[in-house]
Design an enzyme around this catalytic site. Sequence first.
Site, PDB file in Angstrom:
ATOM      1  N   LEU A  33       0.849  -1.180  -0.235  1.00  9.53           N
ATOM      2  CA  LEU A  33       0.123   0.161   0.074  1.00  9.53           C
ATOM      3  C   LEU A  33       0.802   1.302   0.040  1.00  9.53           C
ATOM      4  CD1 LEU A  33      -2.838  -1.177   2.458  1.00  9.53           C
ATOM      5  CD2 LEU A  33      -2.840  -1.131   0.138  1.00  9.53           C
ATOM      6  N   HIS A  34       0.394   2.288  -0.881  1.00 11.89           N
ATOM      7  CA  HIS A  34       1.096   3.670  -0.788  1.00 11.89           C
ATOM      8  C   HIS A  34      -0.236   4.324  -0.484  1.00 11.89           C
ATOM      9  CE1 HIS A  34      -0.679   3.831  -4.887  1.00 11.89           C
ATOM     10  NE2 HIS A  34       0.201   2.817  -5.301  1.00 11.89           N
ATOM     11  N   GLY A  36      -1.666   6.304  -2.639  1.00 13.20           N
ATOM     12  CA  GLY A  36      -2.675   6.355  -3.342  1.00 13.20           C
ATOM     13  C   GLY A  36      -4.012   5.316  -3.082  1.00 13.20           C
ATOM     14  N   HIS A  37      -3.586   4.320  -2.594  1.00 13.23           N
ATOM     15  CA  HIS A  37      -4.431   3.033  -2.065  1.00 13.23           C
ATOM     16  C   HIS A  37      -5.089   3.939  -0.826  1.00 13.23           C
ATOM     17  CE1 HIS A  37      -1.239   0.292  -3.818  1.00 13.23           C
ATOM     18  NE2 HIS A  37      -2.511  -0.246  -4.442  1.00 13.23           N
ATOM     19  N   GLY A 147      -9.185   3.478  -8.407  1.00 17.20           N
ATOM     20  CA  GLY A 147      -8.806   4.869  -8.506  1.00 17.20           C
ATOM     21  C   GLY A 147      -8.555   4.947 -10.210  1.00 17.20           C
ATOM     22  N   GLN A 148      -8.548   6.303 -10.371  1.00 11.79           N
ATOM     23  CA  GLN A 148      -8.680   6.793 -11.889  1.00 11.79           C
ATOM     24  C   GLN A 148      -7.247   6.398 -12.525  1.00 11.79           C
ATOM     25  OE1 GLN A 148      -8.931  11.119 -12.460  1.00 11.79           O
ATOM     26  NE2 GLN A 148      -7.894  10.812 -14.423  1.00 11.79           N
ATOM     27  N   GLN A 153      -9.461   0.175 -16.391  1.00 11.52           N
ATOM     28  CA  GLN A 153     -10.137  -0.850 -15.406  1.00 11.52           C
ATOM     29  C   GLN A 153     -11.396  -0.467 -14.604  1.00 11.52           C
ATOM     30  OE1 GLN A 153      -7.397  -2.940 -12.571  1.00 11.52           O
ATOM     31  NE2 GLN A 153      -8.317  -1.434 -11.006  1.00 11.52           N
ATOM     32  N   VAL A 176      -3.374   9.919  -6.866  1.00  8.70           N
ATOM     33  CA  VAL A 176      -2.507  10.633  -5.927  1.00  8.70           C
ATOM     34  C   VAL A 176      -0.947  10.446  -6.469  1.00  8.70           C
ATOM     35  CG1 VAL A 176      -1.381  10.441  -3.776  1.00  8.70           C
ATOM     36  CG2 VAL A 176      -3.768  10.109  -4.107  1.00  8.70           C
ATOM     37  N   SER A 186       2.555   0.854  -6.638  1.00 10.22           N
ATOM     38  CA  SER A 186       3.538  -0.213  -6.138  1.00 10.22           C
ATOM     39  C   SER A 186       4.665  -0.640  -6.819  1.00 10.22           C
ATOM     40  CB  SER A 186       2.510  -1.530  -5.868  1.00 10.22           C
ATOM     41  OG  SER A 186       1.361  -1.369  -5.151  1.00 10.22           O
TER      42      SER A 186
HETATM   43  P1  AMP Z   1      -3.578  -2.008  -7.241  1.00 13.32           P
HETATM   44  O1  AMP Z   1      -3.000  -2.517  -5.847  1.00 13.32           O
HETATM   45  O2  AMP Z   1      -2.389  -1.596  -8.092  1.00 13.32           O
HETATM   46  O3  AMP Z   1      -4.332  -2.982  -8.007  1.00 13.32           O
HETATM   47  O4  AMP Z   1      -4.521  -0.817  -7.042  1.00 13.32           O
HETATM   48  C1  AMP Z   1      -5.641  -0.851  -6.101  1.00 13.32           C
HETATM   49  C2  AMP Z   1      -6.448   0.322  -6.304  1.00 13.32           C
HETATM   50  O5  AMP Z   1      -5.762   1.451  -5.939  1.00 13.32           O
HETATM   51  C3  AMP Z   1      -6.925   0.385  -7.982  1.00 13.32           C
HETATM   52  O6  AMP Z   1      -8.232   0.835  -7.927  1.00 13.32           O
HETATM   53  C4  AMP Z   1      -6.211   1.427  -8.373  1.00 13.32           C
HETATM   54  O7  AMP Z   1      -6.478   2.263  -9.432  1.00 13.32           O
HETATM   55  C5  AMP Z   1      -5.632   2.428  -7.183  1.00 13.32           C
HETATM   56  N1  AMP Z   1      -4.565   3.080  -7.422  1.00 13.32           N
HETATM   57  C6  AMP Z   1      -3.545   2.833  -7.771  1.00 13.32           C
HETATM   58  N2  AMP Z   1      -2.688   3.775  -7.738  1.00 13.32           N
HETATM   59  C7  AMP Z   1      -3.105   4.785  -7.421  1.00 13.32           C
HETATM   60  C8  AMP Z   1      -2.903   6.372  -7.203  1.00 13.32           C
HETATM   61  N3  AMP Z   1      -1.612   6.687  -7.432  1.00 13.32           N
HETATM   62  N4  AMP Z   1      -3.946   7.103  -7.032  1.00 13.32           N
HETATM   63  C9  AMP Z   1      -5.112   6.577  -6.541  1.00 13.32           C
HETATM   64  N5  AMP Z   1      -5.428   5.326  -6.691  1.00 13.32           N
HETATM   65  C10 AMP Z   1      -4.637   4.556  -7.097  1.00 13.32           C
END
Ligand code: AMP
Length: 282
Positions: A33-34, A36-37, A147-148, A153, A176, A186
Amino acid sequence: MRIIERIAALRPELLEARRRGTPIALVPTMGFLHEGHLSLIDEARRHAGFVAMSVFVNPLQFGPHEDFARYPRDLEGDAAKAERRGVDLLFAPPVEEMYQSERTVVVTPLALADRWEGAARPGHFTGVLTIVAKLLNIVQPQVAVFGQKDIQQAMLIRSMVRELDFPVRIVIAPTVREPDGLAMSSRNAYLSTEDRRRGLVLWRTLRAIADAFESGQYDAVELEQLGWEILFTEPEVSVDYLAIVDPHRLEPVAVAEQGTIVAIAARVGTTRLIDNLLLGTT
Ligand code: AMP
């Protein structure tokens, strides 16, 4: 915060919230997690009194030559971050809990999935929609937040929910970024210092196109040309696509307008980065 690994153990945890009539939100992730998550948790909280987050690196959405095995994982760190941000329940199933037997059914999207990310990653969106359908059925939230950053997706998930009548509202939250503009991901953990610097060209390109649009350039061919000129300044960055597309079918437009999407995917070293921006909204 409760950490649950089994579907059977999850259901009673959600029963109490359901009995009280508390709206449940789900934030699906692959972990590591970062910020954005974590921003998705804040967004979920605006819509629901109970926030569930899932952490699951979904093998079905990785191609045979992609990074499933080396995808970064840190469940302990994720749990601490999620709890600090106010998640009520973390669902972190092992692979065999989600895929127990031979698959006979998957959720496969139609044409919208064939272009852009779908063209670069065959089968990817079947994996995404199948796992999201499963998570929505397991948790049965009223709201799910995406996330956008992964805009194609998010759009496909919205289409799935609408066309297959899932009783859930899909909320899309803004991307973010790091202070220098790099979209948080990630996969940024893979980047060397030099590759990370090179990767900034994605944001520079998106900004330049957005600025030109703000200054009255609406011709998509001109905007794309400008984008390529900037992308070419980093020859080590191998671009999969630069797309200027409508926000409904992701088809290329001739004339950009408010809400038109500019999306880029590129490889920097062995890392694949994606980013996008909605024109007229920054
Ligand atoms: P992931 O773990 O990459 O599958 O992402 C999980 C959710 O977090 C998805 O809905 C992504 O679109 C969202 N997400 C990933 N990176 C960001 C970011 N930088 N800002 C906002 N949402 C994000």
